[in-house]
Motif scaffolding. Structure first.
Motif, mmCIF file in Angstrom:
data_model
loop_
_atom_site.group_PDB
_atom_site.id
_atom_site.type_symbol
_atom_site.label_atom_id
_atom_site.label_comp_id
_atom_site.label_asym_id
_atom_site.label_seq_id
_atom_site.Cartn_x
_atom_site.Cartn_y
_atom_site.Cartn_z
ATOM 1 N N ASN A 95 20.272 14.898 66.953
ATOM 2 C CA ASN A 95 21.397 15.172 66.312
ATOM 3 C C ASN A 95 21.395 16.587 65.884
ATOM 4 O OD1 ASN A 95 20.122 12.419 65.423
ATOM 5 N ND2 ASN A 95 22.113 12.068 64.942
ATOM 6 N N GLY A 96 20.179 17.303 65.579
ATOM 7 C CA GLY A 96 20.225 18.659 65.619
ATOM 8 C C GLY A 96 20.858 19.654 66.451
ATOM 9 N N TYR A 431 24.052 14.609 61.605
ATOM 10 C CA TYR A 431 22.802 15.127 61.290
ATOM 11 C C TYR A 431 22.442 15.014 60.027
ATOM 12 C CZ TYR A 431 19.258 18.759 60.877
ATOM 13 O OH TYR A 431 17.983 19.495 60.568
#
Length: 614
Positions: A95-96, A431
């Motif tokens: 997600n980052g 995120y």
């Protein structure tokens, strides 16, 4: 002249008949009434209403919005936290990365906007053209890959479905065979039982006749001369007669109360008793014959008399022997039929179990293939959409570079930047889902997982105690639960204060597990008040309206005006006195029976919601 006059009368008569027919047909036509509505434009809102009761929000179980590996617990049991504090973090490297990628794309869009304002160099335009070409190749590759995935997953799903159909057919056949075998074996047992009982009756009747003949011979006036040559044979015959008589009587009594409907063990006991009785009768007749063999002729008992007796005994002995053989065969056939029934039914039962297992495996394989198809298609479609978006972005960038810096060009790139900002916001939201935050102020009461452990969205990660707040728990039906999301705003009224006093809150938790109430599936939703109010008391009845969706400046009509026809949505438009059908695309299903119209109608048109013929 007469001919013309006659012809005129016929014409008049024909005209009158035609007028009568036309009048009758017109008066017989049904009167049609319409219920109509006007296509309107405005704001639609979708809400879900429910009723619950106020509870003290003493202990709140917190869940991640997604599953993953726990990286860090930012708090410990006993810590005081504020609303918004980070409590725990999942592994959000993917997600980052997506967030960073979206941020980079957004920065690139911002740079491109500045560049188009400043103007592009020939070298920059050349590089952009190559980027467009490469993006288009990747888009084409993604489309080809999507086609391959569609064909392969469809083939796999078809194959697994055919396997499931075949397994089901095999199961049906196995069950049919089991049923047929059960009927056949039961009928065979019944048939052999009837035969055995019939043979039993015949054998016992013949044994009675034989013993009667033996008694008749033994009661002869000259029976005192019997067996003088072998007294032991005479003694054996006396004992065997008594035994045979008793056994025959017992067997007859048993047979008199035994029918085809008697228990299996009773029937077999009766047949065994008959076999023993007939066998004893056979022994008696053999012993009697031996006595006659050891009888000397005399003036009172001639050789002819002895021979006649021996012939009579031999005849009965032959009949009883045949009955004994027939009865033993009937008994064995019955036993074999019972064994065959058990063996065959066990075999076919095992076949049914095997077929059921095969169906279960085939069904699991089919479900797996369907799930694989859905996930593979989704991934491939996302790849196409992503590649197409990249291609279109590079094309727009190239056009932007080669065109003069006009105001609407600048606005277009600003719009692209806003789209990328939305994509960044989405990536940032995803995120954020890897971080569990405190929804309220409170005290950490429980931490259920350690770093390194995997946790799903259905499991409680952290429990939070709040002594100063209240919550409302409501049950939402499965038809409405998909509309609701965490953080949806909620309007709350309490029966104690009436509808004029409005409180606000938000959805804090949606339990993933279902709750069954009177055979109806519900999902439990927790709502927290936005702020503490001393007027709120536990146990108060709360009426909540969850705001799930809203759209402004859209076309809408009553849902009852839509007709489902051949997988299409049809609306009947009234134009004067005529009705014509129009295919429409629909969107938001809103409150008050209204629905959004995306295409197919225009504002102000008159549509038919109901037709009544009289």
């Amino acid at each position: 002249m007469k001919f013309l006059l006659k012809k005129l009368w016929w014409l008049i008569l024909i005209v009158i008949i035609v007028v009568i027919i036309v009048f009758a047909s017109m008066s017989g036509q049904p009167k049609i009434e319409y219920s109509t509505a006007i296509v309107a434009k405005g704001t639609l809102e979708q809400t879900v209403d429910a009723t619950g009761s106020v509870e003290a929000a003493v202990d709140i179980d917190l869940h991640f919005q997604t599953g993953g590996q726990l990286v860090e617990n930012k708090v410990r049991v006993g810590d005081l936290v504020k609303r918004g504090d980070i409590l725990a973090i999942l592994n959000g490297s993917k997600n980052g990365f997506q967030k960073s990628q979206a941020a980079a794309s957004l920065k690139q869009a911002e740079a491109n906007l500045q560049k188009i304002i400043a103007g592009a160099s020939p070298e920059d335009i050349n590089v952009s053209q190559k980027t467009v070409d490469q993006a288009y190749i990747e888009f084409q590759n993604a489309e080809r890959n999507l086609l391959i995935v569609q064909q392969k997953t469809a083939s796999d799903l078809t194959a697994s479905y055919e396997s499931l159909v075949k397994a089901q057919a095999d199961l049906d056949e196995a069950r049919q065979s089991l049923g047929d075998t059960t009927n056949n074996q039961e009928q065979a047992v019944i048939n052999y039982t009837n035969i055995a009982l019939a043979k039993t009756a015949i054998a016992l009747a013949n044994s009675e006749v034989a013993l009667g003949k033996a008694k008749e011979i033994k009661e002869d006036a000259n029976s005192g001369y019997f067996g003088l040559a072998d007294p032991q044979a005479l003694n054996d015959e006396s004992l065997s007669y008594t035994l045979a008589k008793n056994l025959v009587n017992q067997a007859l009594n048993a047979a008199a109360t035994t029918t085809i409907d008697s228990p299996a063990e009773t029937i077999l006991t009766t047949i065994n008793a008959a076999v023993n009785a007939v066998s004893a009768t056979h022994s008696e007749m053999s012993n009697l014959y031996q006595v006659l063999v050891n009888t000397y002729p005399s003036s009172n008992l001639t050789s002819s008399d002895i021979s006649a007796y021996k012939t009579a005994v031999a005849t009965q002995l032959s009949t009883v022997a045949a009955d004994l053989s027939t009865l033993e065969t009937a008994r064995q056939n019955l036993l074999d039929a019972r064994l065959d029934r058990v063996s065959n039914l066990n075999s076919y039962d095992a076949s049914v179990v095997t077929s059921e297992q095969a169906v279960a495996i085939a069904e699991a394989n089919y479900n797996s293939a369907a799930a694989t198809r859905d996930s593979s298609l989704l991934a491939a479609e996302n790849q196409v959409n992503s590649a197409k978006a990249s291609w279109e972005l590079t094309k727009a960038q190239l056009e932007f570079k080669t065109a003069p810096a006009r105001s609407y060009d600048v606005k277009a790139y600003q719009a692209q930047m806003e789209n990328l900002a939305a994509a960044y916001n989405l990536a940032a939201e995803n995120y954020e889902d890897t971080m569990l935050k405190a929804p309220i102020d409170g005290l950490i009461s429980k931490i259920n997982f350690d770093p390194g452990e995997n946790i799903s969205a259905t499991e409680t990660a952290v429990s939070l105690i709040n002594d100063n707040g209240y919550k409302i728990t409501v049950d939402i039906s499965e038809t409405d639960i998909t509309k609701i999301h965490v953080d949806n705003q909620v309007d709350i009224t309490l029966d104690a204060y009436g509808e004029d006093v409005l409180f606000t809150g938000s959805v804090s938790e949606i339990e993933p597990a279902e709750t069954v109430i009177q055979d109806v599936i519900y999902y439990r939703v927790t709502i927290l008040f936005d702020k503490f109010d001393q007027d709120i008391k536990p146990g108060m009845t709360a009426n909540v309206t969850i705001r799930t969706a809203s759209k402004n400046n859209i076309l809408f009509i009553p849902r009852r005006a839509i007709i489902d026809q051949d997988d299409k949505k049809i609306v009947r438009v009234l134009d004067g006195e005529k009705i014509h059908e129009v295919e429409v695309q629909t969107g938001l299903r809103a409150d008050n029976g209204l629905i959004e119209i995306i295409s197919g109608l225009e504002e102000g048109e008159t549509i038919v919601t109901f037709i009544k013929e009289e």
